[in-house]
Enzyme design. Structure first.
Site, PDB file in Angstrom:
ATOM      1  N   SER A 126       0.844  -0.873   0.025  1.00 52.39           N
ATOM      2  CA  SER A 126      -0.246   0.220   0.474  1.00 52.39           C
ATOM      3  C   SER A 126       1.212   1.279  -0.216  1.00 52.39           C
ATOM      4  O   SER A 126       0.983   1.875  -0.789  1.00 52.39           O
ATOM      5  CB  SER A 126      -1.110   0.320   1.064  1.00 52.39           C
ATOM      6  OG  SER A 126      -0.057  -0.287   2.239  1.00 52.39           O
ATOM      7  N   GLU A 127       1.946   1.798   0.761  1.00 48.14           N
ATOM      8  CA  GLU A 127       2.212   2.053   1.025  1.00 48.14           C
ATOM      9  C   GLU A 127       3.694   2.762  -0.726  1.00 48.14           C
ATOM     10  O   GLU A 127       3.891   3.567  -1.077  1.00 48.14           O
ATOM     11  CB  GLU A 127       3.644   2.498   2.175  1.00 48.14           C
ATOM     12  CG  GLU A 127       2.831   2.767   3.389  1.00 48.14           C
ATOM     13  CD  GLU A 127       2.138   4.117   3.505  1.00 48.14           C
ATOM     14  OE1 GLU A 127       2.653   4.781   3.208  1.00 48.14           O
ATOM     15  OE2 GLU A 127       1.310   3.572   3.814  1.00 48.14           O
ATOM     16  N   TYR A 151      10.185  19.386   4.392  1.00 44.90           N
ATOM     17  CA  TYR A 151       9.500  19.805   4.076  1.00 44.90           C
ATOM     18  C   TYR A 151       9.362  21.655   3.973  1.00 44.90           C
ATOM     19  O   TYR A 151       8.964  21.948   2.959  1.00 44.90           O
ATOM     20  CB  TYR A 151       8.110  19.044   4.077  1.00 44.90           C
ATOM     21  CG  TYR A 151       8.488  17.730   4.278  1.00 44.90           C
ATOM     22  CD1 TYR A 151       8.753  16.355   3.314  1.00 44.90           C
ATOM     23  CD2 TYR A 151       7.622  16.171   4.808  1.00 44.90           C
ATOM     24  CE1 TYR A 151       9.049  15.195   3.488  1.00 44.90           C
ATOM     25  CE2 TYR A 151       7.555  14.830   4.336  1.00 44.90           C
ATOM     26  CZ  TYR A 151       8.184  14.706   4.300  1.00 44.90           C
ATOM     27  OH  TYR A 151       8.642  13.556   3.991  1.00 44.90           O
ATOM     28  N   HIS A 209      12.724  11.304  16.723  1.00 44.59           N
ATOM     29  CA  HIS A 209      13.612   9.556  16.265  1.00 44.59           C
ATOM     30  C   HIS A 209      14.487   9.014  17.344  1.00 44.59           C
ATOM     31  O   HIS A 209      14.133   9.442  18.683  1.00 44.59           O
ATOM     32  CB  HIS A 209      15.117  10.532  15.075  1.00 44.59           C
ATOM     33  CG  HIS A 209      13.634  10.765  14.312  1.00 44.59           C
ATOM     34  ND1 HIS A 209      14.708  12.279  13.826  1.00 44.59           N
ATOM     35  CD2 HIS A 209      12.896  10.977  12.884  1.00 44.59           C
ATOM     36  CE1 HIS A 209      13.569  12.951  12.078  1.00 44.59           C
ATOM     37  NE2 HIS A 209      13.449  11.322  12.054  1.00 44.59           N
ATOM     38  N   GLU A 241      19.544  17.814  14.872  1.00 46.38           N
ATOM     39  CA  GLU A 241      18.219  17.847  16.006  1.00 46.38           C
ATOM     40  C   GLU A 241      18.847  16.767  17.175  1.00 46.38           C
ATOM     41  O   GLU A 241      20.462  16.619  17.286  1.00 46.38           O
ATOM     42  CB  GLU A 241      16.673  16.893  15.379  1.00 46.38           C
ATOM     43  CG  GLU A 241      17.897  14.617  15.408  1.00 46.38           C
ATOM     44  CD  GLU A 241      16.235  14.281  15.126  1.00 46.38           C
ATOM     45  OE1 GLU A 241      15.637  15.182  14.463  1.00 46.38           O
ATOM     46  OE2 GLU A 241      16.985  13.142  14.946  1.00 46.38           O
ATOM     47  N   LYS A 280       5.140 -11.529  -7.394  1.00 44.22           N
ATOM     48  CA  LYS A 280       4.209 -11.067  -8.295  1.00 44.22           C
ATOM     49  C   LYS A 280       5.305 -10.708  -9.739  1.00 44.22           C
ATOM     50  O   LYS A 280       4.970  -9.465 -10.967  1.00 44.22           O
ATOM     51  CB  LYS A 280       4.024  -9.570  -8.210  1.00 44.22           C
ATOM     52  CG  LYS A 280       2.881  -9.857  -6.699  1.00 44.22           C
ATOM     53  CD  LYS A 280       2.325  -8.820  -6.403  1.00 44.22           C
ATOM     54  CE  LYS A 280       1.168  -9.029  -5.197  1.00 44.22           C
ATOM     55  NZ  LYS A 280       0.644  -7.680  -4.892  1.00 44.22           N
ATOM     56  N   GLU A 297      10.637   3.039   8.356  1.00 43.62           N
ATOM     57  CA  GLU A 297      10.960   3.104   9.878  1.00 43.62           C
ATOM     58  C   GLU A 297      10.573   2.059  10.420  1.00 43.62           C
ATOM     59  O   GLU A 297      10.356   0.857  10.033  1.00 43.62           O
ATOM     60  CB  GLU A 297      10.551   4.425  10.038  1.00 43.62           C
ATOM     61  CG  GLU A 297       8.895   3.940  10.250  1.00 43.62           C
ATOM     62  CD  GLU A 297       7.680   5.598  11.002  1.00 43.62           C
ATOM     63  OE1 GLU A 297       8.544   5.483  11.738  1.00 43.62           O
ATOM     64  OE2 GLU A 297       7.146   5.498  10.126  1.00 43.62           O
ATOM     65  N   ILE A 349      13.569   3.836   2.682  1.00 42.74           N
ATOM     66  CA  ILE A 349      11.967   4.772   3.391  1.00 42.74           C
ATOM     67  C   ILE A 349      11.766   4.021   5.099  1.00 42.74           C
ATOM     68  O   ILE A 349      11.522   5.243   5.787  1.00 42.74           O
ATOM     69  CB  ILE A 349      11.130   4.896   2.873  1.00 42.74           C
ATOM     70  CG1 ILE A 349      11.687   6.083   1.132  1.00 42.74           C
ATOM     71  CG2 ILE A 349      10.077   6.015   2.787  1.00 42.74           C
ATOM     72  CD1 ILE A 349      12.535   7.459   1.321  1.00 42.74           C
TER      73      ILE A 349
END
Length: 296
Positions: free
Chosen positions: A19-20, A165, A251, A213, A43, A103, A101
């Site tokens: 899905s992601e 972003y 994080h 951070e 697949k 996590e 990507i």
């Protein structure tokens, strides 16, 4: 110009049919990325239709995808417990750039696959637990919204996805060669220093924004590197000034012990290296805007 990712990048997506993977493959396609294949052993041989009339083939292995498509970038959306195997498969195939990507990968797994890639010496890993990398107007490998900013003159390297972003949006009037979210886990592939080195060499990048951070000493090490090696102006922002000591914030890598790893200590180290540090993302953006104006 851009760093690590450009208009010649051909991307495969490991975990594309989940899905992601499906959602973000569509977004990458919408932003102009060349997505040439997906990888899922169960697949293999199938094709996936995406909006815009794009059909993407699914391959059984990364090696097959590279052989058939000439792919030189892979984006990993594989669930945490399978991520190490997915990374090792891509490294064994000689994939030049691997954007992880996912996590929630165990730190031990990350340490193992990062050291494995280091020993092989052919694959640059970005992440894990990161938004990926975008060279606006050229290519987008990851989950960064492509509409937050356009092509321009600045480089951005950030531990935080959302601040990546925000900063790109704040400085959309100037734009970016490349925006890079490196992730905030205790063990990551590409570091602030790696990105700083690449931006220094990129002739089209005139200034660099660095977001750090609390926790660890990556920003202090980056400050030392800037002092010795970077000639371009750098502005910085350190997230976590209000974080209580000894508490993990956001994080997994953002934990402060004693005076080590605090936002204040990082700010001091960066300022000692000639980096202007903003107290907020907006103030940081304004500092860079003033520098760009002064450069003419």
């Amino acid at each position: 110009m851009a760093i690590f990712l450009n208009s010649d990048s051909k991307i495969v997506v490991q975990g594309m049919t989940g899905s992601e993977g499906m959602k973000h493959t569509q977004r990458m396609l919408d932003s102009g990325s060349a997505i040439v294949g997906g990888v899922n052993p169960k697949k293999a041989g199938q094709e996936v239709e995406f909006d815009g009339g794009v059909t993407v083939p699914v391959f059984g292995t990364v090696a097959e995808a590279m052989e058939k498509t000439g792919a030189n970038v892979s984006v990993v959306f594989v669930p945490p417990k399978f991520a190490k195997d997915a990374v090792i498969e891509a490294v064994d195939a000689g994939m030049p750039l691997l954007v992880v990507i996912t996590e929630g990968i165990a730190v031990r797994d990350t340490a193992e696959f990062f050291n494995y890639a280091k020993d092989k010496g052919t694959t640059r890993i970005i992440g894990p637990n990161c938004p990926g990398i975008i060279s606006p107007g050229q290519s987008n490998a990851g989950i960064t919204p492509a509409n937050v900013s356009g092509p321009g003159k600045l480089g951005l390297v950030s531990k935080s996805g959302t601040l990546t972003y925000q900063m790109m949006y704040e400085l959309r009037d100037i734009g970016f060669t490349t925006g890079l979210g490196i992730g905030g886990d205790p063990v990551i592939g590409t570091t602030h220093i790696d990105a700083l080195e690449a931006f220094e060499k990129d002739p089209d990048t005139i200034g660099i924004v660095m977001i750090g951070e609390i926790g660890g000493d990556a920003e202090e090490r980056a400050a030392a590197y800037i002092q010795e090696n970077i000639t371009k102006p750098v502005v910085g922002y350190v997230a976590g000034f209000t974080a209580p000591e000894g508490k993990t914030m956001g994080h997994a890598g953002a934990i402060v012990t004693g005076s080590s790893g605090t936002a204040s200590a990082k700010k001091e180290a960066l300022e000692a290296a000639g980096v202007k540090v903003g107290k907020t993302p907006s103030e940081t953006a304004n500092l860079m805007r003033e520098i760009v104006k002064s450069l003419g």
